[in-house]
Design a protein around this motif. Structure first.
Motif, PDB file in Angstrom:
ATOM      1  N   LYS A 198       0.827  -1.217   0.000  1.00 51.50           N
ATOM      2  CA  LYS A 198       0.000   0.000   0.000  1.00 51.50           C
ATOM      3  C   LYS A 198       0.858   1.263   0.000  1.00 51.50           C
ATOM      4  O   LYS A 198       0.523   2.254  -0.656  1.00 51.50           O
ATOM      5  N   ALA A 255      -7.453  -0.105  -9.149  1.00 48.86           N
ATOM      6  CA  ALA A 255      -8.069  -1.288  -8.542  1.00 48.86           C
ATOM      7  C   ALA A 255      -7.085  -2.002  -7.624  1.00 48.86           C
ATOM      8  O   ALA A 255      -7.472  -2.566  -6.589  1.00 48.86           O
ATOM      9  N   ARG A 279      -4.823  -0.650  -5.700  1.00 50.00           N
ATOM     10  CA  ARG A 279      -4.833   0.035  -4.401  1.00 50.00           C
ATOM     11  C   ARG A 279      -6.144  -0.197  -3.662  1.00 50.00           C
ATOM     12  O   ARG A 279      -6.151  -0.372  -2.429  1.00 50.00           O
ATOM     13  N   TYR A 280      -7.251  -0.227  -4.397  1.00 49.23           N
ATOM     14  CA  TYR A 280      -8.558  -0.420  -3.767  1.00 49.23           C
ATOM     15  C   TYR A 280      -8.631  -1.795  -3.094  1.00 49.23           C
ATOM     16  O   TYR A 280      -9.009  -1.899  -1.918  1.00 49.23           O
ATOM     17  N   LYS A 306      -8.681  -3.189   0.959  1.00 51.77           N
ATOM     18  CA  LYS A 306      -9.673  -4.122   1.504  1.00 51.77           C
ATOM     19  C   LYS A 306      -9.039  -5.434   1.968  1.00 51.77           C
ATOM     20  O   LYS A 306      -9.760  -6.341   2.399  1.00 51.77           O
TER      21      LYS A 306
END
Length: 346
Positions: free
Chosen positions: A196, A247, A249-250, A254
């Motif tokens: 991240k 996507a 990073r998204y 999560k």
């Protein structure tokens, strides 16, 4: 038609290689920073262990296709980029030996030696392949005889170094996500946090590289001038690539490491195709004079050779894909401390 088909396959093979070998190159560079104990180090080795040598098959295939389909390009590329490619080769050799030799002697000094070899042997290919491809995008100083008018330091220009940094960051994020996917506990947490954090650096480098590409290369102009590059599938490449980057990073946010890794893989493939498609029909643009450039037309093999190669590829490439899919399926479980007790473990 056949030269265009092989140009597409040439780009595809490089993209698949970067996607697959990228994660274990990234792991090798990250290992000294994420491993806090001997157990962590061994887990990282075993996370990459079943896959790294199979992933390099695609590098051999990409080089083989360059040699067989575009022999003149192969000759000029490997003479022009000789020093950089030899450093890549030695790096890959050191990395391979590190995997096999590290556990042969029970000595901290011995293990540190091969840990260093793994780091260097992963960093050099990751960085120098980016330098090489960035210079290809910008153009290589080759004359009308295909003779390279430069040195190794000619390749280490600002745009080339930025390309090397982009590849390195792509692979670091890719490797951190793979480690998070394949481990658990504190090591997984460190890997996820690294992925991240590194994503933000990757995003910044990617933006800088795209801006620099406008000034340092003809890729964007080539898209505008070549109607074929405005076909729907090609135009979608940058859209899909940017979407996959976000996507990544998204899904990392999560803690969905599987989807994050797949998104990272799509990002790498898309970024490769964006550059390769922008070269078309050039393979090695000349920065001295565009008329000296090597293209799919003036450097390809005979039509008969390309036909035979296409037949062989249609038969054997699916077999290689099936074998690798089976390998990834067989070794899909997470690597735990208990797995290190097996005799086959690194």
């Amino acid at each position: 038609m056949l030269p265009s088909i092989w140009f597409l396959l040439w780009g595809l093979l490089w993209a698949v290689y970067f996607m697959l070998d990228g994660f274990d190159l990234g792991l090798g560079v990250l290992s000294p920073f994420l491993a806090k104990s001997e157990t962590d180090k061994r887990i990282i080795y075993n996370v990459a262990g079943p896959f790294w040598d199979g992933n390099e098959v695609w590098l051999i295939a990409a080089g083989g296709v360059t040699f067989a389909a575009f022999p003149t390009t192969y000759a000029v590329m490997f003479s022009s980029l000789y020093s950089a490619l030899m450093l890549v080769l030695f790096g890959l050799i050191f990395r391979g030996v590190a995997f096999e030799f590290r556990g042969k002697v029970d000595s901290p000094g011995w293990r540190k030696l091969w840990d260093a070899a793994l780091f260097v042997g992963s960093f050099l290919p990751a960085f120098l392949l980016g330098v090489a491809f960035a210079n290809i995008f910008a153009g290589i100083p080759i004359d009308e005889n295909g003779v390279y008018q430069g040195t190794l330091f000619t390749l280490l220009n600002p745009y080339g170094l930025l390309g090397g940094l982009l590849f390195l960051m792509l692979f670091l994020v890719h490797g951190a996500l793979w480690l998070a996917l394949k481990t658990e506990g504190e090591l997984q947490e460190r890997a996820g946090a690294a992925a991240k954090a590194l994503w933000w650096i990757l995003a910044g480098v990617a933006v800088a590289f795209l801006v620099a590409t406008w000034y340092a290369t003809r890729l964007y102009m080539n898209y505008i001038k070549n109607p074929l590059l405005f076909s729907i599938p090609i135009v979608l490449i940058p859209v899909v690539t940017v979407g996959a980057l976000f996507a990544t990073r998204y899904f990392a946010g999560k803690a969905n490491w599987g989807k994050a890794w797949v998104s990272s893989a799509v990002t790498i493939v898309g970024a490769t195709f964006f550059g390769v498609a922008g070269l078309y029909p050039n393979l090695l643009p000349s920065s001295i004079n565009p008329t000296y450039s090597l293209t799919i037309y003036n450097s390809s093999s005979s039509p008969l050779t390309l036909k035979i190669m296409l037949t062989v590829a249609l038969i054997f490439v699916p077999i290689v894909i099936a074998y690798q899919a089976w390998t990834y399926r067989l070794f899909h479980p997470k690597v735990t401390q208990e797995d290190l007790a097996y005799e086959e473990a690194y």
